[in-house]
Design a protein around this motif. Structure first.
Motif, short mmCIF file in Angstrom:
data_model
loop_
_atom_site.label_atom_id
_atom_site.label_comp_id
_atom_site.label_asym_id
_atom_site.label_seq_id
_atom_site.Cartn_x
_atom_site.Cartn_y
_atom_site.Cartn_z
N LYS A 1 0.72 -1.21 -0.14
CA LYS A 1 0.10 0.05 -0.16
C LYS A 1 0.79 1.18 0.04
N ALA A 2 1.89 1.13 0.93
CA ALA A 2 2.82 2.43 0.78
C ALA A 2 3.56 2.87 -0.58
N LEU A 3 3.69 1.89 -1.07
CA LEU A 3 4.35 1.67 -2.68
C LEU A 3 3.31 2.30 -3.69
N LEU A 4 2.13 1.85 -3.55
CA LEU A 4 1.19 2.17 -4.40
C LEU A 4 0.65 3.41 -4.26
N SER A 5 0.14 3.91 -3.02
CA SER A 5 -0.49 4.96 -2.74
C SER A 5 0.29 6.04 -1.93
N GLY A 6 1.19 5.68 -1.42
CA GLY A 6 2.17 6.43 -0.53
C GLY A 6 1.50 6.56 0.94
N SER A 7 0.07 6.18 0.96
CA SER A 7 -0.55 6.38 2.17
C SER A 7 -1.73 5.31 2.34
N LEU A 8 -1.89 5.20 3.78
CA LEU A 8 -3.46 4.38 3.81
C LEU A 8 -4.40 4.87 3.46
N SER A 9 -5.65 4.25 2.98
CA SER A 9 -6.79 4.93 2.53
C SER A 9 -7.58 5.01 4.01
N ASP A 10 -8.48 5.94 3.52
CA ASP A 10 -9.60 6.44 4.72
C ASP A 10 -10.84 5.40 4.59
N PRO A 11 -11.23 4.62 5.39
CA PRO A 11 -12.24 3.81 5.14
C PRO A 11 -13.53 4.59 4.94
N THR A 12 -13.70 5.89 5.26
CA THR A 12 -14.98 6.57 4.98
C THR A 12 -14.79 7.16 3.58
N ARG A 13 -13.74 7.38 2.78
CA ARG A 13 -13.81 8.01 1.50
C ARG A 13 -14.24 7.18 0.75
N GLY A 14 -15.08 7.66 -0.36
CA GLY A 14 -15.51 7.20 -1.42
C GLY A 14 -15.94 8.33 -2.44
N VAL A 15 -15.86 7.88 -3.89
CA VAL A 15 -16.25 8.77 -4.80
C VAL A 15 -17.79 8.64 -5.11
N THR A 16 -18.63 9.68 -4.64
CA THR A 16 -20.11 9.72 -4.67
C THR A 16 -20.54 11.00 -5.61
N SER A 17 -21.16 10.87 -6.27
CA SER A 17 -21.98 12.03 -7.11
C SER A 17 -23.10 12.55 -6.35
N PRO A 18 -23.31 13.85 -6.15
CA PRO A 18 -24.39 14.21 -5.59
C PRO A 18 -25.68 13.83 -6.30
N PRO A 19 -26.81 13.69 -5.48
CA PRO A 19 -28.18 13.39 -6.29
C PRO A 19 -28.65 14.55 -7.11
N ASP A 20 -29.35 14.12 -7.95
CA ASP A 20 -29.93 15.13 -8.98
C ASP A 20 -31.18 15.34 -8.60
N PRO A 21 -31.52 16.69 -8.02
CA PRO A 21 -32.82 16.95 -7.50
C PRO A 21 -33.95 16.84 -8.35
N SER A 22 -33.64 17.20 -9.67
CA SER A 22 -34.62 16.78 -10.71
C SER A 22 -35.17 15.30 -10.88
N GLU A 23 -34.48 14.45 -10.33
CA GLU A 23 -34.92 13.19 -10.46
C GLU A 23 -35.71 12.42 -9.08
N PHE A 24 -35.78 13.31 -8.17
CA PHE A 24 -36.33 12.74 -6.78
C PHE A 24 -37.76 13.24 -6.90
N ASP A 25 -38.43 12.18 -6.80
CA ASP A 25 -39.87 11.91 -6.75
C ASP A 25 -40.30 11.74 -5.30
N ALA A 26 -40.76 12.84 -4.58
CA ALA A 26 -41.07 12.61 -3.03
C ALA A 26 -42.02 11.64 -2.74
N THR A 27 -43.17 11.64 -3.60
CA THR A 27 -44.55 10.97 -3.42
C THR A 27 -44.24 9.39 -3.54
N SER A 28 -43.20 9.05 -4.40
CA SER A 28 -43.07 7.69 -4.60
C SER A 28 -42.82 6.93 -3.52
#
Length: 685
Positions: free
Chosen positions: A169-196
């Motif tokens: 891991k030290a060779l590949l990334s230089g540091s250990l990864s944070d277990p809480t980190r993840g690449v997520t895209s924010p939700p698109d408000p136009s696609e949210f159907d509240a009543t569903s």
């Protein structure tokens, strides 16, 4: 050194003795003779009370032979409060380099067995300790010194595999990864159907929420809840600390946000239509209760009791009366009556049982789908108790020894978490991808946005429904993952019927210290959002379908005098440090003068308490004003309802431009506090 106490009621003698840098508590009990013979029996037990760091680490290798069988479990659960993994490994490695002589065969065999027991337990229960090391070379040194028998060879193999993974891991990334980190895209408000959400059966929603909560709870690292670790999570350089608790809080906030967004997002809905959404979430909360998912239950209630939803008078009038009645019954679980006795009693009764003890009405409404065997608690209960212990009990004795009795008490709370985790391990769930997609599509609403939507739905000016009683302590949407922990007070029995000293200690503390907060964090005391008109926050007088008003996460400085007992209060003292501007909670008694409080504050901030004379204590008052507490002043009586916040400043230092003003500060941890919210609690979760 030896001190002895006699307990004539149970014919026992309790004494303390110091040996080689460790203080032991020794209990000798004299039993009555058996019918077969008049001879009385004598039993002797001892455990560590306190000691120097190195001696406590080395006691890991001697605890079994000395009859202190619980020491290893307690030490491995709590040692991060007073030392580091690297330091413990260094001490043990040095000791392994100087084992007992070959002539002492029996001693050498016992030593090797102890070494294998310690590292086998450590690797099995806390493998993350080794995976988080920065330098894998220490594991290589340790592996070379382990016993050569079968047990030693197995441990050696595990250590070498971890060392290899760390190097890669030290060779590949230089540091250990944070277990809480993840690449997520924010939700698109136009696609949210509240009543569903109305299209999903309540049982399915509850099952999916319980699946998410159970997965997070099983991943929870119990020692992350220790007050000494959790209170420093905002410290510079500790951004990834306590990641498992952060993940739990993030889920709590995500669910609260989803409930709020579903009820407020579509402003064009009629009151009758919006009432169906409230009824749906009440039904989901009931299903979560059936599954013993107290975390999701609390999050849903928090959202429904938040001011943006609570103030929707017309909507609540259209809500089915039976649904509102069930809603209030569920809310009573978290009632502050008798120190939250109902929620404590439920955890005690249902903690490890397979079924929940619901009343007849709820049992008659059976929910389909897979069933969770375990109990998912509201984590704030344990964070609250551990933070109280950390605040009220000293880390070290007068002679500088580490107070291991404190760690023993913390371990008893951690053991309760681990017991609940074990009850969840066999839970089986199905995954409903359609609901998961809807759940993650909910737009994130800031508190100001929620108020705007609420005011668009029903214009301000009319009183909100509800009764004129004190509201239950509730958490609303917290914009940051590091939000707050609801004020939950430990009763005399604790969460379970453990006949242990920690429950007695907490019971005594909660009798005298009624201040609901022991947080070590800053608080934002800013005014309510501009869109929140006074009518929104006014205590209702009209008794329409009554339900509880909520409070935002935050402090309750204005109510400290009413809540605190006559002998003790909790002051929050800030100190400007190079690694961050943090508050520490200090227990102040009616006998404490300024120098005593300054010394305690320096110790809490990990500074030299002997330099107390170089500092002055300043009370932070409203409107940016300051009051210097004189050396002969009694800090307890200076803590009025105006402020319980203080600043520790080195004498001769210049007052910063724009002196501290809590009313204008913005905390990265707490949301803004509504006017009525200041009446209640400051929390951690």
């Amino acid at each position: 050194m030896k001190t002895t106490w006699y307990c004539p009621l149970d014919l026992s003698t309790v004494s303390e003795t110091e040996e080689d840098g460790i203080i032991y508590t020794v209990v000798v009990k004299q039993g009555h003779g058996s019918p077969a013979g008049p001879q009385s029996t004598v039993s002797r037990s001892q455990h560590v009370k306190a000691g120097r760091e190195e001696k406590l680490v080395l006691h890991l290798l001697h605890s079994f032979s000395m009859g202190d069988s619980s020491f290893i479990s307690i030490f491995l659960s709590t040692y991060r409060s007073f030392t580091s993994t690297q330091r413990v490994l260094d001490i043990l490695t040095d000791r392994l380099g100087n084992p007992p002589g070959e002539s002492k065969i029996n001693t050498r065999q016992m030593f090797n067995k102890a070494v294998c027991t310690v590292f086998s337990t450590w690797l099995s229960n806390y493998p993350e300790d080794f995976c988080s090391l920065n330098d894998p070379s220490c594991l290589l040194r340790l592996a070379a010194l382990l016993p050569t028998d079968t047990s030693g060879a197995e441990i050696k193999g595990r250590l070498l595999r971890i060392a290899e993974e760390l190097s890669e891991k030290a060779l590949l990334s230089g540091s250990l990864s944070d277990p809480t980190r993840g690449v997520t895209s924010p939700p698109d408000p136009s696609e949210f159907d509240a009543t569903s959400i109305l299209g999903f059966p309540s049982s399915v929603i509850a099952e999916q929420l319980t699946r998410i909560e159970t997965d997070l709870f099983l991943k929870l690292v119990p020692y992350h809840c220790l007050g000494s670790l959790w209170s420093q999570r905002d410290k510079k350089g500790r951004e990834g600390a306590c990641w498992s608790v952060r993940a739990t809080i993030k889920q709590f906030n995500r669910l609260t946000n989803a409930v709020t967004a579903s009820c407020l997002w579509n402003t064009a809905l009629k009151s009758q239509q919006r009432a169906r959404l409230l009824e749906k979430w009440i039904s989901v909360a009931e299903a979560c209760r059936s599954r013993k998912n107290f975390s999701s239950l609390y999050a849903i209630l928090s959202a429904l009791q938040s001011n943006p939803i609570h103030r929707l008078r017309k909507t609540w009038q259209e809500t089915d009366r039976e649904a509102v009645k069930r809603y209030e019954e569920l809310s009573d679980i978290f009632s502050e009556k008798d120190n939250y006795s109902q929620s404590r009693e439920l955890l005690k009764e249902e903690g490890t049982s397979k079924l929940s003890n619901l009343d007849t009405k709820i049992n008659n409404r059976r929910f389909t789908g897979s069933c969770a065997q375990g109990t998912v608690p509201y984590l704030g209960i344990f964070l609250r108790d551990l933070t109280m212990l950390d605040t009220a009990v000293k880390d070290r004795l007068e002679n500088g020894f580490i107070n291991f009795d404190k760690r023993r008490r913390e371990f008893e709370v951690i053991a309760q978490i681990r017991l609940l985790q074990s009850s969840c391990k066999n839970s089986i769930f199905r995954t409903d991808e359609t609901f998961v997609q809807w759940y993650h599509s909910a737009p994130t609403l800031r508190e100001e946005e929620s108020y705007k939507l609420s005011n668009q739905i029903e214009a301000p000016g009319e009183p909100s429904p509800g009764r004129g009683l004190n509201p239950t302590v509730i958490i609303t949407q917290c914009p940051d993952a590091l939000s707050t922990v609801a004020n939950t007070t430990m009763d005399a029995d604790g969460v379970f019927d453990f006949p242990s000293p920690v429950n007695h200690l907490l019971s005594k503390l909660y009798k005298h210290v009624k201040s609901p907060s022991v947080s070590c964090l800053d608080v934002d005391s800013s005014p309510p959002p501009n869109d929140a008109t006074p009518s929104v926050l006014t205590t209702p007088t009209t008794a329409v379908k009554s339900h509880r008003r909520s409070v935002s996460c935050g402090n309750n400085p204005t109510n400290n005098k009413r809540e605190a007992g006559p002998d003790m209060r909790i002051a929050r003292i800030r100190m400007d440090l190079h690694d961050g501007n943090l508050y520490r909670s200090i227990l102040v008694t009616s006998n404490d003068k300024t120098p005593t409080v300054i010394s305690s504050a320096l110790d809490k901030h990990n500074q030299n308490a002997q330099e107390a004379s170089k500092y002055e204590l300043i009370q932070l008052l409203p409107e940016g004003k300051e009051l210097i507490i004189p050396p002969t002043g009694n800090v307890f009586y200076a803590m009025s309802s105006a402020s319980v916040d203080f600043l520790l400043r080195r004498r001769g230092g210049n007052t910063p431009t724009g002196s501290p003003n809590l009313g204008n500060e913005t905390s990265a941890t707490f949301p803004r506090i509504k006017a009525k919210g200041r009446r209640l609690v400051r929390t951690l979760f």
